[in-house]
Design an enzyme around this catalytic site. Structure first.
Site, PDB file in Angstrom:
ATOM      1  N   PHE A  95      -0.591  12.349   5.631  1.00 45.80           N
ATOM      2  CA  PHE A  95       0.059  11.185   5.028  1.00 45.80           C
ATOM      3  C   PHE A  95       1.573  11.253   5.295  1.00 45.80           C
ATOM      4  O   PHE A  95       2.170  12.320   5.190  1.00 45.80           O
ATOM      5  CB  PHE A  95      -0.224  11.156   3.526  1.00 45.80           C
ATOM      6  CG  PHE A  95       0.224   9.883   2.868  1.00 45.80           C
ATOM      7  CD1 PHE A  95      -0.588   8.760   2.879  1.00 45.80           C
ATOM      8  CD2 PHE A  95       1.461   9.799   2.271  1.00 45.80           C
ATOM      9  CE1 PHE A  95      -0.170   7.576   2.288  1.00 45.80           C
ATOM     10  CE2 PHE A  95       1.896   8.619   1.678  1.00 45.80           C
ATOM     11  CZ  PHE A  95       1.070   7.502   1.685  1.00 45.80           C
ATOM     12  N   ASP A 148      -1.711  18.402  -1.723  1.00 45.87           N
ATOM     13  CA  ASP A 148      -1.605  16.997  -2.102  1.00 45.87           C
ATOM     14  C   ASP A 148      -3.015  16.513  -2.451  1.00 45.87           C
ATOM     15  O   ASP A 148      -3.895  16.472  -1.586  1.00 45.87           O
ATOM     16  CB  ASP A 148      -1.007  16.185  -0.944  1.00 45.87           C
ATOM     17  CG  ASP A 148      -0.711  14.739  -1.335  1.00 45.87           C
ATOM     18  OD1 ASP A 148      -1.385  14.221  -2.252  1.00 45.87           O
ATOM     19  OD2 ASP A 148       0.183  14.130  -0.717  1.00 45.87           O
ATOM     20  N   TYR A 203      -2.551   6.392  -9.359  1.00 44.17           N
ATOM     21  CA  TYR A 203      -3.056   5.013  -9.236  1.00 44.17           C
ATOM     22  C   TYR A 203      -4.270   4.864  -8.330  1.00 44.17           C
ATOM     23  O   TYR A 203      -4.727   3.757  -8.103  1.00 44.17           O
ATOM     24  CB  TYR A 203      -1.938   4.089  -8.735  1.00 44.17           C
ATOM     25  CG  TYR A 203      -1.244   4.544  -7.468  1.00 44.17           C
ATOM     26  CD1 TYR A 203      -1.810   4.321  -6.231  1.00 44.17           C
ATOM     27  CD2 TYR A 203      -0.025   5.206  -7.522  1.00 44.17           C
ATOM     28  CE1 TYR A 203      -1.175   4.746  -5.077  1.00 44.17           C
ATOM     29  CE2 TYR A 203       0.612   5.636  -6.381  1.00 44.17           C
ATOM     30  CZ  TYR A 203       0.036   5.399  -5.153  1.00 44.17           C
ATOM     31  OH  TYR A 203       0.659   5.834  -4.018  1.00 44.17           O
ATOM     32  N   LYS A 204      -4.775   5.971  -7.783  1.00 43.58           N
ATOM     33  CA  LYS A 204      -5.946   5.862  -6.902  1.00 43.58           C
ATOM     34  C   LYS A 204      -7.209   6.033  -7.752  1.00 43.58           C
ATOM     35  O   LYS A 204      -7.514   5.173  -8.567  1.00 43.58           O
ATOM     36  CB  LYS A 204      -5.808   6.856  -5.759  1.00 43.58           C
ATOM     37  CG  LYS A 204      -4.652   6.433  -4.842  1.00 43.58           C
ATOM     38  CD  LYS A 204      -4.307   7.402  -3.742  1.00 43.58           C
ATOM     39  CE  LYS A 204      -3.186   6.810  -2.869  1.00 43.58           C
ATOM     40  NZ  LYS A 204      -2.631   7.777  -1.926  1.00 43.58           N
ATOM     41  N   ARG A 212     -10.911   1.297   6.294  1.00 43.17           N
ATOM     42  CA  ARG A 212     -11.277   2.250   5.220  1.00 43.17           C
ATOM     43  C   ARG A 212     -12.050   1.523   4.126  1.00 43.17           C
ATOM     44  O   ARG A 212     -11.673   0.430   3.698  1.00 43.17           O
ATOM     45  CB  ARG A 212     -10.016   2.851   4.571  1.00 43.17           C
ATOM     46  CG  ARG A 212      -9.347   3.923   5.355  1.00 43.17           C
ATOM     47  CD  ARG A 212      -8.354   4.702   4.482  1.00 43.17           C
ATOM     48  NE  ARG A 212      -7.531   3.848   3.616  1.00 43.17           N
ATOM     49  CZ  ARG A 212      -6.583   4.313   2.813  1.00 43.17           C
ATOM     50  NH1 ARG A 212      -6.342   5.604   2.742  1.00 43.17           N
ATOM     51  NH2 ARG A 212      -5.876   3.484   2.073  1.00 43.17           N
TER      52      ARG A 212
HETATM   53  C1  LIG Z   1      -1.332   7.671  -1.475  1.00 47.87           C
HETATM   54  C2  LIG Z   1      -0.744   8.970  -1.056  1.00 47.87           C
HETATM   55  C3  LIG Z   1       0.578   9.275  -1.369  1.00 47.87           C
HETATM   56  C4  LIG Z   1       1.449   8.228  -2.021  1.00 47.87           C
HETATM   57  O1  LIG Z   1       2.662   8.669  -2.454  1.00 47.87           O
HETATM   58  P1  LIG Z   1       3.558   7.695  -3.335  1.00 47.87           P
HETATM   59  O2  LIG Z   1       4.791   8.438  -3.551  1.00 47.87           O
HETATM   60  O3  LIG Z   1       2.783   7.381  -4.564  1.00 47.87           O
HETATM   61  O4  LIG Z   1       3.754   6.432  -2.557  1.00 47.87           O
HETATM   62  C5  LIG Z   1       1.054  10.529  -1.028  1.00 47.87           C
HETATM   63  N1  LIG Z   1       0.261  11.427  -0.398  1.00 47.87           N
HETATM   64  C6  LIG Z   1      -1.015  11.126  -0.049  1.00 47.87           C
HETATM   65  C7  LIG Z   1      -1.855  12.139   0.645  1.00 47.87           C
HETATM   66  C8  LIG Z   1      -1.544   9.886  -0.356  1.00 47.87           C
HETATM   67  O5  LIG Z   1      -2.783   9.581  -0.016  1.00 47.87           O
END
Ligand SMILES: *Cc1c(COP(=O)(O)O)cnc(C)c1O
Length: 426
Positions: A142, A213, A238-239, A385
Site C-alpha cells: 500500500f 499493517d 473504517y474497513k 476488487r
Molecule cells: C487502507 C489502507 C491504509 C489507509 O491509510 P489511511 O491513512 O487511513 O488513508 C493504509 N495501509 C493499508 C495497507 C491499507 O489497506
C-alpha cells in the site's frame, strides 16, 4: 479450517437452476452470522462488495453519533470530556479492539490515521534499534507504507535508508543491518496473507523489529500479535471494523517496548499530564504516548459503537465465512466469466476477505457494475476488487453479483464511452 466446498452447490451455471438456488439459500439459512446483517443500514437493491474499503453503516453508530452530537456536544459542551468519557475513548476503544488483534488491553490505542501511525511506529522501532540503518518494505505494498519509509529516510537525512524488495525476497533480505520491517498482513490488492508468525520470528532472529499493517486484516481474519511476538502494528478503523469514513486508526505496541519507545510526534495528548501544560514533553506511560493531538470525538464515537457489533462474535466464524464467500465468487466467476483472471490466491487460507480479478478494461467494467447496483472497486491498471464483509454479505449476494458481472461482460454494456471517464475516487 472448514471453508465452503463449492461442489456442494451443484452446477455453477448462472441460469437459475433450482438446485443451485436452493443450495445458496440453505447456506444463508445455516450461516451462524446471519443475524448480524440486521445491525447494518444497507440500501435496498444494492449489493455492497466494498466493505474492505469503507465498511457499511452500523445502526448503532448512527444512533451514537446523533446522541454524541445533540446531547453530549450540544448540551454538555466542554464538560463532556469528562462527564461523557470523551477523554478516555482512545484507550477504551483500544481495549475493545485488543482481543480482535490478539493484543493485551494495554497494548492498543486509537489515534490519528493509519498513515500517520505508520510514521510513528517506523520511527519508534528504528529508535529502539539504534545502530541499524535499513527500513525494509515490500515493493507494491500500500502506498503509505512505502511513502512513510521514504519520508523517514528524508527526515533523517539518509541516516535511515529505505529499501523496497519483491514480496518473495522479503524474508531473505532481513539482515544484520535491518532496523525495521514494514509489511501488510493482507495485501490490499491481491488479499494475499503474509505468514505473520514466520516473518516476525525471522525478523526477531535477525535482530530487526517489525511493524504489521493490519488494515485489510482487522475484523476480517484471525490475528494473534501476541503469539507471533510482533513489535508494532497499525490498522484502519473504517474497513472491516465499520467505523465510518476516515474513522480513527489504531496502534499496537508490544508491552516489552513500552518503557523505551518514543513517538516522533510528541503531541500534548501523549504527555504524561496534558493539563499540566508543562514546558517540556514527558511521555505518558505505555501505549498512551502514541496519542498525539486532541482526538476527533465524533469519529471515535462512531468507531466505538461499531465495535459493539463485533462483541462476542467469533472471529474464526468471520474468517471462515469471508473466505467461503470468496471461494464461491471465484468458482462462479471462473466458470462463467473466462475473460477475468484471478489475481488473488486460490487457496482460501492464503487470502483475506476480498478477491481480485484482472481485466484490461477493469475500470469500465467496474463502473458498469456499479451502475447495475453491484459495488466493488478498482485498483491500479487492471484490478477489480470485490470485498466480502462477512457481517453483512450473504451467499445470495455473491450469486447475484456473479450474475450481474456475467451479464455486463456478455452484453458488452461496459463498452459505453461514459464508463471510461476517470473519477477522483475509485
Ligand atoms: C487502507 C489502507 C491504509 C489507509 O491509510 P489511511 O491513512 O487511513 O488513508 C493504509 N495501509 C493499508 C495497507 C491499507 O489497506
Amino acid at each position: 479450517m472448514w471453508v465452503l466446498d463449492v461442489a456442494s452447490i451443484g452446477t455453477l451455471a448462472l441460469d437459475g437452476n433450482p438446485e443451485t438456488e436452493r443450495a445458496i439459500d440453505a447456506l444463508d439459512e445455516a450461516d451462524p452470522l446471519k443475524r448480524l446483517r440486521g445491525e447494518f443500514e444497507l440500501p435496498a437493491g444494492l449489493i455492497y462488495l466494498d466493505g474492505n474499503s469503507l465498511g457499511a453503516l452500523p445502526k448503532r453508530a448512527a444512533d451514537r453519533v446523533h446522541r454524541v452530537t445533540v446531547q453530549e456536544w450540544g448540551q454538555e459542551l466542554i464538560r463532556a470530556w469528562v462527564s461523557a468519557g470523551w477523554v478516555d475513548l482512545p484507550r477504551s476503544i483500544g481495549s475493545k479492539l485488543a482481543p480482535l488483534l490478539g493484543a493485551g488491553s494495554d497494548e492498543v490505542i486509537v489515534a490519528d490515521s493509519t498513515s500517520v501511525n505508520l510514521f510513528k511506529c517506523i520511527c519508534a522501532a528504528a529508535d529502539i534499534n539504534k545502530g541499524r540503518t535499513t527500513i525494509l518494505t515490500e515493493r507494491g505494498d500500500f502506498p503509505s507504507d512505502v511513502y512513510m519509509a521514504e519520508g523517514v529516510e528524508r527526515v533523517t537525512q539518509g541516516r535511515l535508508r529505505h529499501r523496497a524488495v519483491e514480496r518473495e525476497d522479503v524474508a531473505t533480505c532481513i539482515d544484520g543491518d535491518t532496523a525495521v520491517v514494514v509489511l501488510s498482513h493482507v495485501h490490499y490488492r491481491s488479499a494475499r496473507v503474509h505468514d505473520m508468525k514466520g516473518l516476525t520470528a525471522r525478523a526477531r532472529d535477525a535482530g530487526a523489529l517489525i511493524v504489521w499493517d493490519l488494515s485489510h486484516a482487522a475484523g476480517a481474519i484471525r490475528i494473534d500479535l501476541g503469539a507471533a511476538g510482533a513489535d508494532f502494528a497499525v490498522g484502519c478503523g473504517y474497513k472491516y471494523l465499520n467505523g465510518g469514513p476516515g474513522a480513527p486508526a489504531f496502534v499496537f505496541a508490544a508491552r516489552r517496548h513500552h518503557a523505551t519507545m518514543r513517538s516522533p510526534l510528541p503531541g500534548w495528548f501523549g504527555h504524561m499530564a496534558p493539563f499540566s501544560f508543562a514546558d517540556s514533553y514527558r511521555p505518558a506511560d505505555g501505549i498512551a504516548r502514541f496519542a498525539c493531538g486532541t482526538p476527533a470525538i465524533l469519529g471515535m464515537s462512531a468507531l466505538d459503537a461499531s465495535l459493539d457489533v463485533l462483541q462476542g462474535v467469533d472471529i474464526g466464524e468471520i474468517e471462515r465465512k469471508g473466505r467461503s464467500l470468496g471461494q464461491l465468487f471465484i468458482a462462479l466467476v471462473e466458470h462463467n466469466c473466462p475473460d477475468l483472471v484471478l489475481a488473488s490466491p486460490r487457496e482460501a487460507e492464503q487470502r483475506g476477505c476480498h478477491v481480485a480479478f484482472r481485466h484490461a478494461d477493469g475500470y469500465a467494467i467496474m463502473w458498469a457494475l456499479i451502475e447495475r447496483g453491484v459495488i466493488g472497486d478498482f485498483r491500479d491498471a487492471d484490478v477489480l476488487r470485490f470485498g466480502f464483509a462477512p457481517l453483512y454479505v450473504r451467499y445470495r449476494d455473491v450469486l447475484e453479483a456473479a450474475r450481474v458481472l456475467h451479464d455486463v461482460l456478455t452484453s458488452g454494456s461496459w463498452r459505453e464511452p461514459r464508463y471510461r471517464e476517470r473519477a477522483a475516487v475509485t
